[in-house]
Each structure stands twice: as C-alpha cells, then as structure tokens.
Design a protein around this motif. Structure first.
Motif, PDB file in Angstrom:
ATOM      1  N   PRO A  71       0.823  -1.203   0.000  1.00 57.27           N
ATOM      2  CA  PRO A  71       0.000   0.000   0.000  1.00 57.27           C
ATOM      3  C   PRO A  71       0.861   1.257   0.000  1.00 57.27           C
ATOM      4  O   PRO A  71       2.001   1.225   0.463  1.00 57.27           O
ATOM      5  CB  PRO A  71      -0.804  -0.116   1.301  1.00 57.27           C
ATOM      6  CG  PRO A  71      -0.083  -1.090   2.157  1.00 57.27           C
ATOM      7  CD  PRO A  71       0.744  -1.953   1.265  1.00 57.27           C
ATOM      8  N   GLY A  72       0.323   2.330  -0.540  1.00 55.43           N
ATOM      9  CA  GLY A  72       1.023   3.617  -0.500  1.00 55.43           C
ATOM     10  C   GLY A  72       1.724   3.950  -1.802  1.00 55.43           C
ATOM     11  O   GLY A  72       1.529   3.294  -2.828  1.00 55.43           O
ATOM     12  N   ILE A  73       2.571   4.959  -1.739  1.00 57.03           N
ATOM     13  CA  ILE A  73       3.222   5.492  -2.942  1.00 57.03           C
ATOM     14  C   ILE A  73       4.641   4.936  -3.074  1.00 57.03           C
ATOM     15  O   ILE A  73       5.411   4.949  -2.116  1.00 57.03           O
ATOM     16  CB  ILE A  73       3.245   7.034  -2.889  1.00 57.03           C
ATOM     17  CG1 ILE A  73       1.789   7.556  -2.897  1.00 57.03           C
ATOM     18  CG2 ILE A  73       4.014   7.610  -4.060  1.00 57.03           C
ATOM     19  CD1 ILE A  73       1.663   9.045  -2.685  1.00 57.03           C
ATOM     20  N   VAL A  74       4.954   4.423  -4.263  1.00 49.70           N
ATOM     21  CA  VAL A  74       6.268   3.839  -4.531  1.00 49.70           C
ATOM     22  C   VAL A  74       6.941   4.643  -5.641  1.00 49.70           C
ATOM     23  O   VAL A  74       6.313   4.972  -6.637  1.00 49.70           O
ATOM     24  CB  VAL A  74       6.118   2.361  -4.973  1.00 49.70           C
ATOM     25  CG1 VAL A  74       7.466   1.770  -5.331  1.00 49.70           C
ATOM     26  CG2 VAL A  74       5.440   1.535  -3.890  1.00 49.70           C
ATOM     27  N   ASP A  75       8.211   4.952  -5.457  1.00 49.83           N
ATOM     28  CA  ASP A  75       8.969   5.650  -6.486  1.00 49.83           C
ATOM     29  C   ASP A  75       9.457   4.621  -7.511  1.00 49.83           C
ATOM     30  O   ASP A  75      10.262   3.747  -7.167  1.00 49.83           O
ATOM     31  CB  ASP A  75      10.172   6.370  -5.842  1.00 49.83           C
ATOM     32  CG  ASP A  75      10.975   7.173  -6.865  1.00 49.83           C
ATOM     33  OD1 ASP A  75      11.000   6.769  -8.048  1.00 49.83           O
ATOM     34  OD2 ASP A  75      11.571   8.184  -6.473  1.00 49.83           O
ATOM     35  N   PRO A  76       8.986   4.696  -8.772  1.00 54.71           N
ATOM     36  CA  PRO A  76       9.344   3.660  -9.741  1.00 54.71           C
ATOM     37  C   PRO A  76      10.825   3.699 -10.126  1.00 54.71           C
ATOM     38  O   PRO A  76      11.366   2.701 -10.592  1.00 54.71           O
ATOM     39  CB  PRO A  76       8.460   3.984 -10.950  1.00 54.71           C
ATOM     40  CG  PRO A  76       8.128   5.431 -10.818  1.00 54.71           C
ATOM     41  CD  PRO A  76       8.135   5.745  -9.348  1.00 54.71           C
ATOM     42  N   THR A  77      11.497   4.820  -9.938  1.00 54.20           N
ATOM     43  CA  THR A  77      12.904   4.914 -10.338  1.00 54.20           C
ATOM     44  C   THR A  77      13.805   4.273  -9.283  1.00 54.20           C
ATOM     45  O   THR A  77      14.669   3.461  -9.596  1.00 54.20           O
ATOM     46  CB  THR A  77      13.326   6.395 -10.505  1.00 54.20           C
ATOM     47  OG1 THR A  77      12.224   7.111 -11.034  1.00 54.20           O
ATOM     48  CG2 THR A  77      14.514   6.531 -11.397  1.00 54.20           C
ATOM     49  N   THR A  78      13.608   4.612  -8.027  1.00 55.02           N
ATOM     50  CA  THR A  78      14.479   4.080  -6.979  1.00 55.02           C
ATOM     51  C   THR A  78      13.910   2.808  -6.351  1.00 55.02           C
ATOM     52  O   THR A  78      14.626   2.064  -5.692  1.00 55.02           O
ATOM     53  CB  THR A  78      14.641   5.110  -5.842  1.00 55.02           C
ATOM     54  OG1 THR A  78      13.348   5.335  -5.256  1.00 55.02           O
ATOM     55  CG2 THR A  78      15.194   6.418  -6.361  1.00 55.02           C
ATOM     56  N   GLY A  79      12.600   2.576  -6.541  1.00 51.01           N
ATOM     57  CA  GLY A  79      11.989   1.415  -5.899  1.00 51.01           C
ATOM     58  C   GLY A  79      11.822   1.609  -4.408  1.00 51.01           C
ATOM     59  O   GLY A  79      11.677   0.645  -3.664  1.00 51.01           O
ATOM     60  N   ALA A  80      11.824   2.859  -3.960  1.00 48.09           N
ATOM     61  CA  ALA A  80      11.619   3.111  -2.525  1.00 48.09           C
ATOM     62  C   ALA A  80      10.141   3.322  -2.254  1.00 48.09           C
ATOM     63  O   ALA A  80       9.409   3.844  -3.085  1.00 48.09           O
ATOM     64  CB  ALA A  80      12.401   4.350  -2.106  1.00 48.09           C
TER      65      ALA A  80
END
Ligand SMILES: [Zn+2]
Length: 397
Positions: A150-159
């Motif tokens: 759940p929540g927001i994931v940064d697609p570039t860093t995978g954080a």
C-alpha cells in the motif's frame, strides 16, 4: 540500415511473437503472422529460436481450414518463474508463478509491526515459497520478485515513499530486498498490481487500456495505458479513494472531508446501514455481515450497499470524463462478496454521470482473478521484463 537498428527490430519482433503467444496460446504460426503483421518466414525463424531456448513448446494441432492441421505453440510454463509478494495491513503473502501467471506455490505470515522486521519477513516468505516448490533461489530460472504494497512507490528508486498502513516513510525496499535475495526486486503500489494482474491474466486480457478499481477497507485504482502503468509525475496516480466527491462530507482517514473512501469503503457502508436501521449496535460483523444481511433481504443493508455503489460510480464517471477510458474492472473484497449488489448501482451511476457523448460506451466488468490477483499482478512486474526481451534474458542468464 545500421546493425543497431537491425538488432532492435529483431528484438521488437521477438517481443511481438512471444507476447502474441502469451495472449492467444495455443496458437499456430499462421495466426501469429496474421496478428503481428510479420511474414510467415520471420515468425518461423523466431519461433525456432524460442523453441531452441526452451521458452515455448509445440503442442497438438489446431483446426484445419482445409489442408494439414497446423501445429500449435504455447509457452513452456515453467521455463522461467517469478515471485509475487503482497504486503497487506495484516499479512505478508508470497506466491511462485509460472510464465502463464499460474500460482505454483504460496505461503504467508503475519505482518510484523516494525519496518525492519517487515523486510526480514518478506525475505523469509520469498525463500520459503521457492523452497516449498522445490526450486533453488537462483537467477538462472527466477526472473525476480514483484512486491505489491500500500502507499506510494517511487518507480525509479523502488523506494516506498509513504505508506499509511505500514506506518513507514522513505523505506528503500528494493535495495534492501535485492541485497538480501540476490534477485531483481520490483516494488509497486498494490492497486497498480491489481490492475496489472487483471490486464495480463484476468478480465482485461487483450484490452488496450484498463482502469482497475478495488473496493474494500479502502478504495484504490490502477490505470494501465497501452500496457504500461500510469503513475503521473508525483507517482501517486490512482488514489481515487481520496477524490473528493462531497463537499464537507464525512471525515476520511486522510484527514480531509468527503473523500470517496469516506463514503463508500467498508466502514462507511457499515455506518450507513446502522444509521438506516436506527441501531448503532447492528451488524457487529462489519461489512461482511452487512452484505450477508442484504443478500437475505435486509432493507437497510441493501440501501447502504446501493448508495456505496452509486458513490463509486460517481467517482468513476468523473475519471471517465477526464481520461476517456472505456474499460473498467472492479474488484476488491467488498465487490467479490457483494457481486452485482455493488456492480449494478456502479453501472447505473456511470450511465447517469458520464458525459453524454461517452455514455453507454464504458464497459464495467467484475475482476476475475479473485483474492490472488494481487500476487499475480506482483509477479507480472517481474514477468513483463522477460516478455519484453525474452531471448536476451535467456542468453545472459
Ligand atoms: Zn481521503
């Protein structure tokens, strides 16, 4: 033509052929040529390469349209495998799937309370599911691990930038898990996994674009445009649960008022049913009990569900008016339990609120993959890279 261009075209053709096999298997070479627009000679040469690499199989014979019956081709399902993980508010589940998205093995554990223990538990789950299925944790056959959370994931860093349910912020989950597992790891928002799963293997198979919406404890959505997840510049696209559809409406978990989630997710349905019944102690079993009561003819429960469906339909109509999407897949726990009792008012509200030139052209379907869609969608994160360059993966690994 330069060598680089030639190589690129070859790769694109290989991708087109294996994708067509995945979408239409079992399929003949003639039909692959017809659907891809490639020449029969090109299709024959590419399928030979895929057969030699062990990625596809020849299987039986198809309908004869006069003449010899053509040999059919399908994926070799276990030539490569992928792991999908779902981190839910109460449990972590991991599944090992084939190239066809079939779950071969599954395992789950309770969600620990602290972030470092969550990462450890995910690692243990992944190792366990691979071991149970009788495989070893080796990149030779395992394409990687998709993680839906759940929540927001940064697609570039995978954080994981922010997750309200997991109570964490800026957790570099991709890096942490890759170090521990030695496999590529692809974290993604869970609603995006839902949409991907239905797009690849469920109700959305063969669609060009799809809006996948889940209704349950929360309300979320994932948008697939031309095969790709649309995240938006801020990575949070699809937070339809927090679309405000009633000014000064009920308080939402996010701290604002009148969000779709505060009007139509589980807690709101139960609250509304109790209000209509005039009994604040009613439906102690929560949403599942409201739906069971509605199915047994309870008027307050029926109306609460109908109103929730109408709110969801109203929110979706706003999205359709902006995005012009024509295919919506609705799932999530509330929808899988209530079925048409929620879908029917959703369809009716869409019909009423969609801008008239688009009205009547939006298809709404129930999700097909059930509770496993999250896991299957997570494995697609790893599988899609393979299907984009199957021979590259086969040669370099
Ligand atoms: Zn909200």
């Amino acid at each position: 033509m330069r060598t680089g261009d030639r190589q690129l075209i070859k790769e694109l053709n290989v991708t087109a052929v294996i994708t067509t096999i995945r979408e239409h298997e079992p399929i003949s070479r003639v039909d692959i040529a017809r659907l891809t627009g490639l020449s029969k000679a090109t299709v024959t040469s590419i399928t030979q390469m895929l057969l030699r690499a062990g990625l596809i199989l020849e299987t039986g014979s198809g309908d004869s349209r006069g003449g010899r019956r053509p040999t059919l081709l399908r994926l070799n399902p276990t030539a490569r495998l992928a792991v999908g993980v779902k981190i839910a508010p109460a449990r972590i589940t991991a599944a090992l799937t084939s190239l066809q998205g079939q779950i071969l093995e599954m395992t789950s554990v309770d969600l620990p309370s602290e972030p470092p223990a969550i990462v450890e538990a995910v690692e243990a789950c992944v190792r366990d599911v691979i071991h149970r299925a009788g495989f070893t944790l080796s990149p030779a056959r395992l394409l990687g691990v998709g993680v839906g959370l759940p929540g927001i994931v940064d697609p570039t860093t995978g954080a994981s930038i922010s997750s309200y349910f997991l109570r964490w912020q800026n957790v570099p989950i991709k890096r942490l898990l890759e170090t521990r597992l030695g496999l590529p790891v692809y974290p993604e928002n869970d609603a995006n996994c839902f949409a991907l799963g239905e797009y690849w293997y469920g109700a959305g198979r063969g669609a060009s674009s799809l809006l996948g919406v889940t209704v349950g404890v929360g309300i979320g959505a994932g948008l697939i445009l031309d095969g790709q997840i649309f995240r938006g510049a801020l990575c949070g696209a699809g937070e339809v649960g927090h679309m405000i559809i009633q000014r000064d409406g009920p308080l939402c978990n996010c701290g604002r008022f009148g969000c779709l989630e505060a009007l139509a997710a589980d807690a709101a349905v139960v609250q509304r049913a109790r209000q209509l019944k005039g009994d604040w102690e009613a439906y102690p079993g929560g949403r599942p009990e409201v739906i069971l009561a509605a199915q047994a003819g309870d008027a307050a429960a029926r109306q609460a569900l109908a109103e929730a469906g109408e709110w969801v339909g109203l929110g979706l109509a706003n999205l359709v008016n902006v995005l012009s999407c024509d295919f919506i897949v609705v799932g999530g726990e509330a929808v899988s339990q209530a079925g048409e009792m929620l879908l029917q008012p959703i369809r009716a509200a869409l019909q009423r609120y969609v801008f008239s030139p688009l009205s009547g052209r939006v298809r709404v379907e129930a999700a097909r993959l059930g509770d496993e869609v999250w896991l299957i969608g997570a494995t697609v994160l790893a599988l899609q890279r393979f299907f984009h360059a199957p021979l590259k993966v086969a040669v370099t690994r």
